[in-house]
Enzyme design. Structure first.
Site, PDB file in Angstrom:
ATOM      1  N   GLN A 105      -4.030  -1.506   9.868  1.00  0.00           N
ATOM      2  CA  GLN A 105      -3.989  -2.829   9.239  1.00  0.00           C
ATOM      3  C   GLN A 105      -4.586  -3.885  10.173  1.00  0.00           C
ATOM      4  O   GLN A 105      -4.176  -4.008  11.316  1.00  0.00           O
ATOM      5  CB  GLN A 105      -2.532  -3.186   8.874  1.00  0.00           C
ATOM      6  CG  GLN A 105      -2.398  -4.499   8.129  1.00  0.00           C
ATOM      7  CD  GLN A 105      -3.089  -4.509   6.761  1.00  0.00           C
ATOM      8  OE1 GLN A 105      -3.008  -3.541   6.003  1.00  0.00           O
ATOM      9  NE2 GLN A 105      -3.765  -5.594   6.445  1.00  0.00           N
ATOM     10  N   LYS A 152       0.834  -1.208   0.000  1.00  0.00           N
ATOM     11  CA  LYS A 152       0.000   0.000   0.000  1.00  0.00           C
ATOM     12  C   LYS A 152       0.867   1.256   0.000  1.00  0.00           C
ATOM     13  O   LYS A 152       0.584   2.219  -0.704  1.00  0.00           O
ATOM     14  CB  LYS A 152      -0.951  -0.014   1.215  1.00  0.00           C
ATOM     15  CG  LYS A 152      -2.066  -1.043   1.068  1.00  0.00           C
ATOM     16  CD  LYS A 152      -2.810  -1.315   2.365  1.00  0.00           C
ATOM     17  CE  LYS A 152      -3.780  -2.489   2.192  1.00  0.00           C
ATOM     18  NZ  LYS A 152      -4.382  -2.944   3.441  1.00  0.00           N
ATOM     19  N   ASP A 185     -10.332   3.838   4.605  1.00  0.00           N
ATOM     20  CA  ASP A 185     -10.457   2.381   4.454  1.00  0.00           C
ATOM     21  C   ASP A 185     -11.898   1.937   4.751  1.00  0.00           C
ATOM     22  O   ASP A 185     -12.232   0.759   4.603  1.00  0.00           O
ATOM     23  CB  ASP A 185      -9.470   1.704   5.419  1.00  0.00           C
ATOM     24  CG  ASP A 185      -9.064   0.313   4.969  1.00  0.00           C
ATOM     25  OD1 ASP A 185      -9.164   0.025   3.762  1.00  0.00           O
ATOM     26  OD2 ASP A 185      -8.646  -0.492   5.822  1.00  0.00           O
TER      27      ASP A 185
END
Ligand code: NAP
Length: 287
Positions: free
Chosen positions: A102, A58, A125
């Site tokens: 994450q 990413k 996200d």
């Protein structure tokens, strides 16, 4: 001719590449006009090899698109309180426009509390309750990246969803559930299937649009795909295998995502797109 059809492939790699090019142009424009580089903060807890790889990937994509990425790496032993404090500080930092925590963060941490420390305007996200509710209500907010990517793929191939029966197999909070909500928001008639669903095959056979989000290799048999259906395979299993038996499904579907190269590349593309969108809003840049 034997009467079988071969589905058209939905090229996620190509679409993700075009989205990323647009993101790079927008990022450069924002940087030029404001003197501030759009910035995504990535928060990694522990050293799980898959998570380390995902975050590295990413960050590399951010760099290529002209987005700065700030990495915060915390030890696996970090407490919920310390993680929440770190994320709260990023939420308040005007130099950070998007935040990615994450998953997974380890069993001793209250992951939900950590996600909720992300300010909604930086939740690129799409993991907070705010974003989830916005998706459900059809209000502005950031989508979960993989479902958001699925919707962009469907739009790219002009799939008309209104009145269609969409069957989503899988109901995870990051994938199946929001995918169904977004399809419902586009007037599809949505059925969710999960591990307690009775006679899954019969339901799958009724799907005009099938979203497979199970995490089991070749779980959906081609024989269960309705002729002419649009098949979105979000599954990604060891050996680069999806949740749908691609070889047989493509003979019945009209459109199908390959694995790899379908849904997968779209997830990061949406993350980048939502990061520059967040930066543009926070820096009051008009397009
Ligand atoms: P997950 O959290 O494990 O959820 C799997 C879902 O499948 C659950 O809702 C589960 O039902 C359902 N399920 C399991 N066995 C089933 C069965 N026998 N019949 C019907 N439903 C069943 O997985 P996830 O995170 O959503 O991921 C799913 C897949 O997508 C994985 O292959 C993952 O690698 C992939 N994925 C890809 C991306 C990408 O960027 N391309 C992103 C995320 C995930 P219950 O709720 O009843 O347990």
């Amino acid at each position: 001719m034997d009467g079988t059809r071969t589905a058209r492939l939905m090229d996620g790699t190509g679409l993700a590449g075009r989205i990323t090019e647009d993101v790079a142009k927008t990022a450069a424009d924002i940087t030029l006009r404001t003197g501030t580089v759009p910035c995504l903060a990535t928060v990694l807890v522990g050293e799980d090899p898959a998570s380390v790889t995902y975050v590295r990937m990413k960050r590399a994509r951010c760099r290529r698109a002209g987005i700065e990425s700030r990495q915060v790496a915390l030890p696996a032993s970090v407490s919920t309180g310390a993680l929440v404090d770190t994320i709260t500080a990023l939420s308040q930092d005007p130099g950070v426009h998007g935040i990615l925590l994450q998953h997974p963060v380890g069993p001793h941490i209250d992951e939900r509390a950590a996600f909720e420390a992300i300010a909604p305007e930086k939740d690129v996200d799409g993991v907070t309750m705010h974003s989830f509710a916005a998706m459900g209500f059809g209000l502005p907010g950031f989508a979960s990246c993989t479902p958001g990517g699925i919707m962009r793929l469907l739009d790219e191939y002009d799939v008309d969803l209104a009145g269609k029966h969409a069957v989503v197999v899988g109901r995870s909070a990051i994938l199946g559930k929001p995918a169904g909500m977004l399809l419902l928001g586009r007037d599809a008639t949505v059925t969710y299937c999960h591990s307690h669903t009775a006679d899954l095959s019969a339901i799958v056979r009724e799907a005009d649009v099938l979203v497979a989000a199970v995490g089991r290799p070749r779980f959906i048999a081609g024989a269960d795909v309705k002729p002419g259906a649009v098949v979105i395979d979000a599954g990604y299993n060891p050996g680069n295998v999806g949740d749908v038996d691609f070889g047989t499904a493509r003979e019945r579907a009209s459109l199908i995502t390959p694995v790899p190269g379908g849904v997968g590349p779209m997830t990061i593309a949406v993350l980048l797109a939502q990061t520059v969108e967040a930066a543009a809003r926070q820096l009051a840049v008009r397009s």
